[in-house]
Design an enzyme around this catalytic site. Structure first.
Site, PDB file in Angstrom:
ATOM      1  N   HIS A 395      -0.353   2.946  -6.212  1.00 29.86           N
ATOM      2  CA  HIS A 395       0.668   3.848  -6.738  1.00 29.86           C
ATOM      3  C   HIS A 395       1.607   3.038  -7.615  1.00 29.86           C
ATOM      4  O   HIS A 395       2.384   2.218  -7.111  1.00 29.86           O
ATOM      5  CB  HIS A 395       1.438   4.508  -5.583  1.00 29.86           C
ATOM      6  CG  HIS A 395       0.599   5.476  -4.808  1.00 29.86           C
ATOM      7  ND1 HIS A 395       0.777   5.735  -3.471  1.00 29.86           N
ATOM      8  CD2 HIS A 395      -0.443   6.257  -5.216  1.00 29.86           C
ATOM      9  CE1 HIS A 395      -0.118   6.629  -3.087  1.00 29.86           C
ATOM     10  NE2 HIS A 395      -0.872   6.961  -4.116  1.00 29.86           N
ATOM     11  N   GLU A 398       5.469   2.283  -7.135  1.00 36.11           N
ATOM     12  CA  GLU A 398       5.937   1.687  -5.889  1.00 36.11           C
ATOM     13  C   GLU A 398       5.953   0.167  -6.035  1.00 36.11           C
ATOM     14  O   GLU A 398       5.126  -0.556  -5.472  1.00 36.11           O
ATOM     15  CB  GLU A 398       5.043   2.150  -4.733  1.00 36.11           C
ATOM     16  CG  GLU A 398       5.159   3.655  -4.529  1.00 36.11           C
ATOM     17  CD  GLU A 398       4.125   4.263  -3.587  1.00 36.11           C
ATOM     18  OE1 GLU A 398       4.197   5.478  -3.352  1.00 36.11           O
ATOM     19  OE2 GLU A 398       3.235   3.526  -3.105  1.00 36.11           O
ATOM     20  N   HIS A 491       2.469  -0.223  -0.048  1.00 40.14           N
ATOM     21  CA  HIS A 491       3.035   0.952  -0.714  1.00 40.14           C
ATOM     22  C   HIS A 491       4.554   0.961  -0.615  1.00 40.14           C
ATOM     23  O   HIS A 491       5.147   0.166   0.106  1.00 40.14           O
ATOM     24  CB  HIS A 491       2.517   2.239  -0.056  1.00 40.14           C
ATOM     25  CG  HIS A 491       1.106   2.546  -0.404  1.00 40.14           C
ATOM     26  ND1 HIS A 491       0.751   3.587  -1.226  1.00 40.14           N
ATOM     27  CD2 HIS A 491      -0.039   1.931  -0.050  1.00 40.14           C
ATOM     28  CE1 HIS A 491      -0.561   3.599  -1.354  1.00 40.14           C
ATOM     29  NE2 HIS A 491      -1.071   2.610  -0.645  1.00 40.14           N
ATOM     30  N   GLU A 563       4.020   0.751   4.388  1.00 42.31           N
ATOM     31  CA  GLU A 563       5.029   1.507   3.647  1.00 42.31           C
ATOM     32  C   GLU A 563       6.334   0.733   3.706  1.00 42.31           C
ATOM     33  O   GLU A 563       6.798   0.381   4.782  1.00 42.31           O
ATOM     34  CB  GLU A 563       5.230   2.886   4.291  1.00 42.31           C
ATOM     35  CG  GLU A 563       4.001   3.786   4.255  1.00 42.31           C
ATOM     36  CD  GLU A 563       3.759   4.420   2.895  1.00 42.31           C
ATOM     37  OE1 GLU A 563       4.579   4.187   1.969  1.00 42.31           O
ATOM     38  OE2 GLU A 563       2.755   5.130   2.746  1.00 42.31           O
TER      39      GLU A 563
END
Ligand code: ZN
Length: 755
Positions: A395, A398, A491, A563
């Site tokens: 992504h 990010e 991420h 994350e």
């Protein structure tokens, strides 16, 4: 071009079908000069050596291992094959020359390739790395923040407008270095004189994202972000420049087309600002700035989609400054290349870090693959090493992921004894930027195919999704070669604070809860940044195409998505403080540190963590029972009864989810198949013919039914059950949701009484 060498060779019999195919293939394309005369089982070929070089390395290795006809001839010579002294046996591949050939010999970088419709300014943008000396606390709302009404360009003045922007309906066609041909027009307004204090906006640089700026008052601007290219969605990442600033006045910026209803800006996150003069004069870099921060629903509704606004005010530190704003610390493709170039040029690091091209992205940018390991004393030891796979930036918006990755690389490439030990025991395969195109053009989530790559890891479309297809393929080959201990894809998270992992529940009793040990250890090593509480181990259907789930299904037990928040921490000493680059980089180090704990031959830490996990699970089970109004005493004596409770189960299911009407014959057939495979109380171990796509569900259910059956027979005999088996059962029953539709019965566990 290599000179064509020709030779002749006799062969008694034809090779296996594979070689036969390769012969025909070569012949067809003219690499195998067709003097193939088959006489009574004899083949007299002559070869053009050029043909050999068109093969991939993989095919070459395979060809060698098969000791194929082509390579076993002593007369054959090439610049890639090495022969032992006697020139007879065991040809092997030469180490590729120019290991870092994609960086030119002068050490210059490959310029990024852009879609041809993208305008790109010539200036190169560079920011210094800096860590603020004081903690940057979250913004504390006063309750008096204004919610500016969106005025729009009818009542304001457009001062910057990117045009045209390829959105949904258009698609990527081709790319070139520097993007659009020709002269790049100035998009910002022309100033009317030194008194004109209109801000000059710009975002046509790497990772930049701003589509439009409308001046709605002297110091107030409404900003529109560019959606991901070739889509009409995914606005979140922003990164733009303003010039012609004035000191001592308050500016207001309002981004008007955000799409997520929830945001970290509602819980104290501040935008990042960078002042060029501060960087030049005081060596100050990116910092959290902003007042009157508010995230709210846009009052203008286009009838189809709701938009959200982010507004903040700011005072610039200098007159006539160049400043930047960003959603998070930018980390561009060029930043990555500079880093890799420094590794490639470092005589020590380049010994144990081999840099390769994994593939090219759609726009033709290199996707890099790093293999990091120390040379082993013997081939046997080399083969015994386990692998660890890490990746980032699938992504593109990010950038947190890149900073964690940088921290990891800084540590693993260092001369610290722990790093050396890790390189001794592991082979690290690292893909530091999975989606370079997205990073270059300033996308938030997609590649130039207009798709979220982290939902397409199962793809067979190599041409459309080269980056993830090649990553999966690389891991597949790695798994054939050695055990992959851990896979982790980095991420950023837009709604939660702290750093945490998503993993995959594993219901195999032997490894039960093992997937949670690494995250728990990480939370102990980074207690003020990493939250075990926020980790989640569910494998949801909508996440089937993610790297985490696909690698887990390929056999990697410890398969994670990491994350990390765009904001900061809510834990320990870092509570209510934004993360700095250094905090993120430290996580890269903690991953390494935790790997050593995880693989410690002394299993004490591992066992302690497992015990702690079971304890945590007991607490969770208590909580679940309490939510249902049932009291349990897990430590007390047990009598367990199981009831066949179809009705209860149906009630539960209907509460959870209304049955959707079936739409297609395919769906009806699938359901029929599933039901056929799942008669009541039938254990499903013998279902060798089951469909591949049903396998995970069936496996989960199989464990469930098996446990259930054991319980039932124990209950019939009124036997006492071990605490462990009961917790495991409760875990399966209460915490691992089974897929709806197939379960014909429910279970009631009554604990502690003579029921
Ligand atoms: Zn992500």
């Amino acid at each position: 071009m290599f000179p064509a060498l020709e030779t002749e060779r006799k062969q008694e019999t034809l090779p296996d079908p594979y070689e036969d195919f390769m012969y025909r293939h070569l012949q067809y394309y003219g690499y195998f000069k067709g003097n193939t005369t088959k006489t009574l089982g004899q083949v007299v070929p002559s070869f053009s050596f050029y043909g050999l070089f068109i093969f991939s390395l993989h095919i070459q290795i395979e060809a060698i291992s098969r000791d194929s006809l082509m390579l076993s001839s002593p007369l054959l010579r090439s610049r890639q094959l090495l022969f032992d002294e006697l020139d007879q046996v065991n040809p092997r591949l030469r180490e590729p020359r120019e290991l870092f050939a994609f960086f030119s010999s002068k050490g210059t970088l490959q310029a990024p390739r852009w879609p041809i419709e993208c305008e790109v300014i010539k200036e190169s943008i560079h920011h210094i790395e800096w860590v603020p000396p004081q903690p940057e606390y979250f913004y504390q709302p006063t309750g008096n923040e204004k919610l500016p009404e969106i005025v729009g360009e009818e009542k304001g003045t457009v001062v910057y407008h990117l045009n045209p922007v390829p959105t949904e309906g258009s698609y990527f066609t081709s790319s070139r270095v520097g993007g659009k041909r020709g002269i790049i027009k100035e998009l910002a307004v022309t100033l009317e004189g030194p008194e004109d204090d209109t801000l000059l906006f710009e975002s046509r640089f790497e990772s930049g994202n701003l589509q439009k700026a409308v001046q709605v008052d002297t110091y107030e601007y409404e900003l529109t972000l560019r959606t991901d290219l070739y889509t009409n969605k995914h606005t979140q990442w922003f990164y733009f420049r303003v010039q012609n600033t004035r000191k001592d006045v308050t500016y207001r910026f309002t981004i008007v087309n955000l799409l997520k209803p929830k945001s970290l800006y509602t819980v104290g996150m501040k935008p990042l600002m960078y002042s060029q003069l501060d960087a030049n004069i005081y060596n100050i870099g990116w910092r959290r700035e902003g007042n009157e921060i508010k995230y709210y629903k846009n009052n203008t509704d286009n009838g189809q989609q709701s938009f959200y606004c982010l507004t903040w005010t700011i005072q610039f530190p200098h007159d006539q400054d160049t400043c930047f704003f960003a959603h998070f610390y930018p980390y561009t493709y060029t930043d990555l290349q500079c880093y890799l170039l420094s590794v490639a040029k470092n005589p020590i690091q380049s010994q144990f870090c081999k840099l390769r091209t994994l593939c090219r992205s759609l726009a033709g940018n290199t996707v890099y693959l790093l293999t990091i390991t120390n040379p082993s004393p013997t081939p046997h030891e080399a083969a015994a090493k386990k692998a660890v796979v890490l990746s980032a930036r699938v992504h593109p918006g990010e950038s947190n992921a890149s900073w964690i990755m940088k921290g990891f690389l800084d540590f693993i490439l260092s001369n610290s004894p722990d790093a050396q030990l890790l390189r001794d025991i592991f082979v690290f395969k690292v893909v530091p930027m999975l989606n370079p195109d997205g990073v270059i053009v300033g996308n938030y989530r997609c590649s130039l195919a207009g798709r979220d790559l982290n939902r397409h890891y199962k793809t067979i479309l190599k041409e459309s999704f080269p980056c993830i297809w090649h990553t999966r393929n690389m891991i597949k080959r790695l798994l054939e070669e050695r055990e992959v201990l851990l896979y982790c894809d980095f991420h950023g998270h837009s709604r939660k604070n702290n750093i945490f992992l998503y993993g995959c529940n594993n219901n195999d009793r032997k490894y039960w809860l093992h997937e949670r040990v690494f995250p728990l250890m990480l939370s102990k090593n980074a207690p003020d940044k990493f939250s075990f509480h926020s980790c989640n181990f569910k494998v949801q259907k909508c996440k089937e195409g993610t790297g985490r789930v696909v690698m887990w299904r390929m056999g990697i037990l410890n398969s994670y998505t990491m994350e990390s928040t765009f904001s900061g921490s809510t834990l320990g000493d870092k509570r209510n403080i934004h993360f700095t680059i250094e905090d993120l980089k430290s996580l890269g180090y903690h991953v390494c540190d935790t790997l050593l704990d995880f693989c410690d031959p002394d299993k004490t830490k591992f066992t302690q963590c497992l015990a702690e996990l079971k304890e945590l699970l007991q607490q969770e089970i208590h909580k679940k029972f309490n939510e249902r109004g049932e009291e349990v005493n897990l430590e007390g004596s047990w009598t367990v009864s199981l009831y066949f409770l179809e009705q209860l189960n149906q009630k539960m299911m209907s509460k959870k989810k209304k049955k959707k009407p079936l739409q297609t014959r395919k769906q009806r057939n699938e359901l029929h198949q599933k039901n056929k495979l799942m008669p009541e109380f039938k254990l499903t171990e013998d279902a060798s013919v089951r469909k591949a796509e049903l396998a995970p569900t069936l496996q989960k259910q199989s464990t469930f039914y098996k446990t259930l059956e054991n319980f039932r027979s124990s209950a019939m005999k009124n036997e006492k059950l071990s605490l462990n088996s009961l917790i495991h059962f409760c875990y399966l029953y209460l915490l691992v949701p089974l897929e709806a539709g197939n379960i014909k019965f429910g279970v009631c566990v009554v604990v502690g009484g003579q029921h």
